[in-house]
Design an enzyme around this catalytic site. Structure first.
Site, PDB file in Angstrom:
ATOM      1  N   HIS A 154       0.822  -1.214   0.000  1.00 34.72           N
ATOM      2  CA  HIS A 154       0.000   0.000   0.000  1.00 34.72           C
ATOM      3  C   HIS A 154       0.856   1.264   0.000  1.00 34.72           C
ATOM      4  O   HIS A 154       0.482   2.270  -0.607  1.00 34.72           O
ATOM      5  CB  HIS A 154      -1.000  -0.027   1.153  1.00 34.72           C
ATOM      6  CG  HIS A 154      -2.109  -1.001   0.900  1.00 34.72           C
ATOM      7  ND1 HIS A 154      -3.094  -0.765  -0.032  1.00 34.72           N
ATOM      8  CD2 HIS A 154      -2.353  -2.230   1.391  1.00 34.72           C
ATOM      9  CE1 HIS A 154      -3.915  -1.813  -0.090  1.00 34.72           C
ATOM     10  NE2 HIS A 154      -3.474  -2.715   0.770  1.00 34.72           N
TER      11      HIS A 154
ATOM     12  N   HIS B 183       5.457 -14.722   6.008  1.00 33.91           N
ATOM     13  CA  HIS B 183       5.951 -13.651   6.864  1.00 33.91           C
ATOM     14  C   HIS B 183       4.928 -13.260   7.920  1.00 33.91           C
ATOM     15  O   HIS B 183       5.179 -13.315   9.105  1.00 33.91           O
ATOM     16  CB  HIS B 183       6.360 -12.435   6.033  1.00 33.91           C
ATOM     17  CG  HIS B 183       7.153 -11.445   6.826  1.00 33.91           C
ATOM     18  ND1 HIS B 183       6.559 -10.545   7.682  1.00 33.91           N
ATOM     19  CD2 HIS B 183       8.486 -11.262   6.928  1.00 33.91           C
ATOM     20  CE1 HIS B 183       7.512  -9.828   8.271  1.00 33.91           C
ATOM     21  NE2 HIS B 183       8.682 -10.240   7.835  1.00 33.91           N
TER      22      HIS B 183
ATOM     23  N   GLU C 215       5.208 -13.636  11.852  1.00 36.49           N
ATOM     24  CA  GLU C 215       4.781 -12.429  12.565  1.00 36.49           C
ATOM     25  C   GLU C 215       3.275 -12.208  12.605  1.00 36.49           C
ATOM     26  O   GLU C 215       2.819 -11.159  13.045  1.00 36.49           O
ATOM     27  CB  GLU C 215       5.479 -11.204  11.940  1.00 36.49           C
ATOM     28  CG  GLU C 215       6.972 -11.213  12.193  1.00 36.49           C
ATOM     29  CD  GLU C 215       7.709 -10.052  11.541  1.00 36.49           C
ATOM     30  OE1 GLU C 215       7.064  -9.032  11.235  1.00 36.49           O
ATOM     31  OE2 GLU C 215       8.922 -10.185  11.338  1.00 36.49           O
TER      32      GLU C 215
ATOM     33  N   HIS D  44      14.637 -14.687   7.597  1.00 34.85           N
ATOM     34  CA  HIS D  44      13.603 -15.446   8.317  1.00 34.85           C
ATOM     35  C   HIS D  44      13.712 -16.949   8.029  1.00 34.85           C
ATOM     36  O   HIS D  44      13.575 -17.769   8.928  1.00 34.85           O
ATOM     37  CB  HIS D  44      12.207 -14.969   7.904  1.00 34.85           C
ATOM     38  CG  HIS D  44      11.841 -13.641   8.487  1.00 34.85           C
ATOM     39  ND1 HIS D  44      11.867 -13.387   9.832  1.00 34.85           N
ATOM     40  CD2 HIS D  44      11.427 -12.488   7.902  1.00 34.85           C
ATOM     41  CE1 HIS D  44      11.491 -12.136  10.059  1.00 34.85           C
ATOM     42  NE2 HIS D  44      11.222 -11.567   8.895  1.00 34.85           N
TER      43      HIS D  44
HETATM   44 CO    CO Z   1      10.457  -9.671   8.662  1.00 36.25          CO
END
Ligand code: CO
Length: 296
Positions: free
Chosen positions: A122, A182, A212, A244
């Protein structure tokens, strides 16, 4: 006879007018159309993980011959600290667009290489929207943005198909595949649950969790307990197998990594350190979004 000549005369006036109109229009707009595609990724600090992004850039060049294809990163941390220290310069989307404008590109498609339409997407869309309002010498004749990987239901179906082709073998017999996405605080996080529903609908032994967001590792554990697989394969549900994937997912020395947690639960676990971009098919899905955004 007169009738015929009158017709030819009228035709000449019409054609002449048309030609003049064209010349006038050409004079007014001046420039010929010059097309470019700007790919936008979050970026990665891992040199090995960069291959996935390079692959997408190269495949995009092949899919759109004759168009300039460039890459930019949204992460300032990666661009301005990590890569700069290595002597690597990758522009932010704003700078990359300014450069394209300066070099005379008139028709530009910005393609987000994000998985979901979260905050990153966005923010990028707002940059594109702002620049799209510019006119005259500062503006582009056409500037549009392509949606992230998971947007329409069709996108989810194509992505499930891609994953089935690539990782289905790990789920054969009594195996299960655990994907690590993620995740985000943004509302677009619901995309992961929709993806999971499609896996379930197709009867795939695929479980999707996020680092997350929701679902997290606890949901993954509950689903595994119900599935009782003999073997678990961890796969990043991210474009690149970066930080990650290497640490939170597959970091065997870290007791909080998914591989350690799931091994602690008694599963036999292996990890695949390849991002979704590290293989065939992903660039083609993004190419579809580029075509859509550029009206092709
Ligand atoms: Co991250």
């Amino acid at each position: 006879m007169w009738k015929k000549m009158w017709f030819i005369f009228a035709l000449c006036v019409f054609m002449g007018g048309l030609a003049m109109g064209c010349a006038e229009a050409a004079g007014r707009h001046g420039k010929e159309e010059r097309k470019a595609i700007l790919l936008v990724a979050f970026g990665t600090s891992e040199p090995e993980a960069r291959d996935a992004i390079t692959r997408i850039v190269e495949e995009t060049r092949k899919s759109f011959p004759g168009e300039e294809v460039r890459l930019s990163y949204t992460s300032n941390m990666i661009r301005l600290k990590i890569l700069k220290e290595e002597g690597l310069e990758i522009d932010s989307p704003l700078i990359a667009l300014a450069k394209l404008q300066d070099e005379g590109y008139t028709s530009v498609t910005v393609q987000s290489l994000h998985i979901i339409a979260g905050e990153e997407y966005h923010q990028l869309a707002s940059v594109v929207r702002s620049l799209g309002t510019l006119r005259g010498k500062y503006g582009f004749a056409r500037l549009s943005i392509g949606s992230p990987l998971l947007s329409s239901l069709e996108d989810y179906r194509k992505t499930a198909e891609l994953l089935k082709t690539r990782y289905g073998m790990y789920g054969s017999e009594d195996g299960a595949v655990v994907f690590m996405g993620h995740g985000t605080h943004h509302g677009a996080n619901a995309a992961y649950s929709q993806m999971q529903m499609l896996f379930d609908e197709e009867g795939l032994p695929f479980i999707l969790g996020t680092v997350e967001g929701f679902p997290g590792i606890d949901t993954v554990k509950r689903r595994l307990a119900a599935l009782k697989p003999g073997k678990v394969t961890l796969v990043p549900f991210m474009v690149v197998a970066g930080d990650h994937a290497r640490n939170d997912m597959a970091g065997g020395d870290d007791p909080d990594s998914w591989i350690s947690i799931l091994r602690g639960e008694g599963y036999e676990v292996e990890a695949v350190l390849k991002g979704l971009g590290d293989g065939e098919g992903l660039a083609e899905l993004f190419a579809g979004h580029i075509r859509e955004a550029s009206g092709k």
